[in-house]
Design an enzyme around this catalytic site. Structure first.
Site, PDB file in Angstrom:
ATOM      1  N   TYR A 176      11.167   4.858   2.095  1.00  0.00           N
ATOM      2  CA  TYR A 176      11.289   3.621   1.321  1.00  0.00           C
ATOM      3  C   TYR A 176      12.246   3.798   0.155  1.00  0.00           C
ATOM      4  CZ  TYR A 176       8.420   5.409  -2.564  1.00  0.00           C
ATOM      5  OH  TYR A 176       7.963   6.124  -3.637  1.00  0.00           O
ATOM      6  N   LYS A 180      12.259  10.437   0.333  1.00  0.00           N
ATOM      7  CA  LYS A 180      11.451   9.371  -0.269  1.00  0.00           C
ATOM      8  C   LYS A 180      10.534   8.777   0.795  1.00  0.00           C
ATOM      9  CE  LYS A 180      11.925   5.867  -3.883  1.00  0.00           C
ATOM     10  NZ  LYS A 180      10.816   6.389  -4.665  1.00  0.00           N
ATOM     11  N   GLU A 187       7.827  16.906 -11.807  1.00  0.00           N
ATOM     12  CA  GLU A 187       8.083  15.496 -12.126  1.00  0.00           C
ATOM     13  C   GLU A 187       6.746  14.793 -12.302  1.00  0.00           C
ATOM     14  OE1 GLU A 187       9.908  13.466  -8.811  1.00  0.00           O
ATOM     15  OE2 GLU A 187       8.707  14.547  -7.355  1.00  0.00           O
ATOM     16  N   LEU A 214      11.834  14.465  -6.336  1.00  0.00           N
ATOM     17  CA  LEU A 214      12.579  13.333  -5.814  1.00  0.00           C
ATOM     18  C   LEU A 214      13.721  13.132  -6.818  1.00  0.00           C
ATOM     19  CD1 LEU A 214      12.855   9.894  -5.831  1.00  0.00           C
ATOM     20  CD2 LEU A 214      12.805  11.151  -3.683  1.00  0.00           C
TER      21      LEU A 214
END
Ligand code: PDD
Length: 282
Positions: A31, A148, A180, A204
Site C-alpha cells: 500500500y 510497504k 522507527e 520503511l
C-alpha cells in the site's frame, strides 16, 4: 463518497472484497498513503516509485502511474471546498483465489486494487507545540520492513500498547538501536546536527524522511545517518517523528523521561519548510 475498486468508481458502502482475497487471508499486498494538500498530491513521484518497489518486492506487476494519478484526481474532486487536507490510500493485493499459500496460477486472478481519498484533520497546533509522549518497544517485526506491506500487525500491537500506556506512539528498538515508530520515522537533533536511522531493510524509508533530509541540507544542517541507541535519544536536544500524516511532530517524552526541548527550533523550522514545500501559507 466513491472509492475506486478494480477499475470502477463505486459508492463506499457498495465496495466489497471477496473472502478469498489474498489481502484478507494472508496480508498478501502492499500500500501507499499520500498527503493531499489543497487538492494536490504531495511528492507523488516519490510515492509512486516506492509503490513500484514494493510491488516488485512481492512479485506483483508494476502499476500504470498515469492511470493511478488520473483516478486519484477523480477521487480528489469529491472533496468539499472546506476539506483542505486529505489522504490518498492505494492498496494492491495478489487478487482472489481459493486459499493456498503458493501464488495463484499465472493469469488466474488480477490483483485487487483499491484507492480512496478521505479528509484528514491536521494534528492540532497545541499538540505540535507541546510534543507527544512515546514508549519504546522491541522491534520484533520481520527483516523486510522496507516493503510497504499491508501486514502491519506488529505495528498495530505496538501502537495499541502505546495508547494503553497513555502514550501517542511507540518507538521500535532492534538490538539496542532505534529503528522507527509504528507509522513514522524518527529523528533526533544534538548540538545542531540531525540524526536518523539509515535506510536499511529494517526501516520503511519514509518519503517525509527523504524530504526532511533535503530540507535540512538546504539549510546547511549536517545530517548523520548512523544507527543510534535509546540512551543517545534520551540525551538529544530534540526528538521528532516524520510521516505523511504525522508531518514533523516533536516528541516530549520517552518512557516517561522528558526530552530536553520538546518544541525545539529544528523541528519547528523543518515543519515550516515542509509546509512551504506543500504550498501551505505560514
Ligand atoms: N505510514 N515507517 C512506517 C512503519 C510507516 O508505516 C510510515 C508511513 C513511515 C513514514 O513514511 P512516509 O513519510 O512515507 O509516510 C515510516 C503511513 C502513513 C501509514 O501506514 O498510514
Amino acid at each position: 463518497m466513491h472509492v475506486y475498486l478494480n477499475g470502477k468508481m463505486v459508492p463506499e458502502s457498495e465496495a466489497m472484497v471477496s473472502i478469498d482475497d489474498r489481502g484478507f487471508l494472508f496480508a498478501d499486498g502492499v500500500y501507499e498513503v499520500i498527503h493531499v494538500y489543497h487538492k494536490k498530491l504531495f511528492e507523488w513521484e516519490l510515492h509512486l516509485a516506492r509503490l513500484q518497489r514494493s510491488l516488485a518486492a512481492i512479485q506483483l506487476p508494476a502499476m500504470d502511474g498515469s492511470e493511478l494519478a488520473r483516478v486519484a484526481e477523480q477521487l480528489i474532486l469529491e472533496l468539499g471546498p472546506e476539506q483542505s487536507e486529505a489522504s490518498l490510500y492505494i492498496e494492491a493485493t495478489r487478487g482472489t483465489h481459493r486459499r493456498a499459500h503458493g501464488f495463484p496460477p499465472p493469469g488466474s486472478t488480477p490483483p485487487t486494487v483499491l484507492m480512496w481519498v478521505r479528509p484528514v484533520n491536521p494534528i492540532p497546533k497545541e499538540t505540535v507545540g507541546q510534543g507527544v509522549p512515546m514508549i519504546t518497544v522491541p522491534d520484533d517485526r520481520w527483516a523486510k520492513v522496507w516493503i510497504k506491506t499491508i501486514g502491519l500487525l506488529p505495528n498495530v500491537l505496538a501502537k495499541e500498547k502505546a495508547h494503553q500506556s497513555g502514550a501517542f506512539d511507540a518507538i521500535f528498538v532492534r538490538d539496542g538501536m532505534v529503528t522507527e515508530a509504528t507509522s513514522a520515522n524518527i529523528f533526533m537533533a544534538k548540538d545542531g546536527m540531525l540524526y536518523t536511522a539509515p535506510a536499511t531493510n529494517y526501516i520503511l524509508s519514509g518519503i517525509t524522511r527523504h524530504v526532511v533530509l533535503e530540507l535540512a541540507q538546504a539549510r546547511n544542517i549536517s545530517v548523520n545517518l548512523t544507527p543510534f541507541s535509546v540512551d543517545q535519544l534520551l540525551m538529544a536536544d530534540e526528538v521528532f517523528l516524520t510521516g505523511t500524516l504525522t508531518e514533523v511532530l516533536p516528541i516530549a517524552s520517552i518512557d516517561g523521561h522528558p526530552v530536553k526541548n520538546p518544541s525545539g527550533p529544528m523541528a519547528r523550522q523543518l515543519l515550516q519548510d515542509l509546509h512551504e514545500r506543500a504550498g501551505l501559507q505560514p
